[in-house]
Design an enzyme around this catalytic site. Structure first.
Site, PDB file in Angstrom:
ATOM      1  CB  CYS A  25     100.066   6.324 121.310  1.00 14.83           C
ATOM      2  SG  CYS A  25     101.129   4.955 120.793  1.00 14.83           S
ATOM      3  CG  HIS A  75     114.975  15.442 114.174  1.00 17.38           C
ATOM      4  ND1 HIS A  75     115.388  14.739 113.068  1.00 17.38           N
ATOM      5  CD2 HIS A  75     115.568  14.872 115.242  1.00 17.38           C
ATOM      6  CE1 HIS A  75     116.226  13.782 113.450  1.00 17.38           C
ATOM      7  NE2 HIS A  75     116.341  13.837 114.774  1.00 17.38           N
ATOM      8  CD  GLU A 136     103.216   4.585 114.713  1.00 18.79           C
ATOM      9  OE1 GLU A 136     102.472   5.455 114.239  1.00 18.79           O
ATOM     10  OE2 GLU A 136     102.892   3.834 115.648  1.00 18.79           O
TER      11      GLU A 136
END
Length: 153
Positions: A25, A75, A136
């Site tokens: 990550c 986005h 998530e």
């Protein structure tokens, strides 16, 4: 009349990178986030009120969450503004990308705390934020509960 909890769910796509993290990550990647927002209050009992029987109009809750969270984060790519990712963020912005520079490491845990503050600031005094659940992935989520974070106002 008693207190009632109502929940509305939202989805948005957001990218992030965890600077200094020791796993995958640390790379820029994204998630299809699912946010459940639960508020608590008493249904309106005034028979002349247009929203009789509601704690809050789902449309009003949708407007708050859309303006504070969904529209800004959908986005977008979120970076911690206190990391060297700032140079990458500037380059992305210069190329027309939507970037958020957060005051925190953009983990689900920190994002849900940020979201709670944003939503609480927009609710009327007779409606309280009860909880948030930020999913998530299908198997990983962070939760925020008012009862874990001090007395209600």
């Amino acid at each position: 009349m008693g207190k009632i909890r109502i929940t509305k769910q939202f989805t948005f796509e957001t990218g992030h990178a965890l600077y200094g993290y020791d796993g995958k990550c640390r790379n820029i990647h994204g998630h299809s986030y699912k946010l459940s927002v639960t508020v608590i209050g008493e249904p309106i009992v005034d028979t002349s009120h247009v929203k009789l029987g509601m704690v809050i109009d789902f449309g009003d809750l949708k407007k708050i969450v859309k303006e504070e969270i969904v529209d800004p984060f959908d986005h977008a790519t979120v970076f911690n503004k206190n990391t060297p990712h700032i140079e990458l963020a500037k380059e992305l912005e210069n190329r027309g990308h939507k970037v958020i520079m957060a005051d925190y490491q953009p983990t689900s845990e920190n994002m849900v705390i940020d979201f709670a503050e944003k939503i609480k600031s927009r609710l009327s005094k007779d409606i309280n934020l009860h909880s948030l659940k930020l999913r998530e992935t299908e198997t990983a989520f962070a939760e925020w509960y008012a009862e874990d974070n001090g007395p209600l106002p």
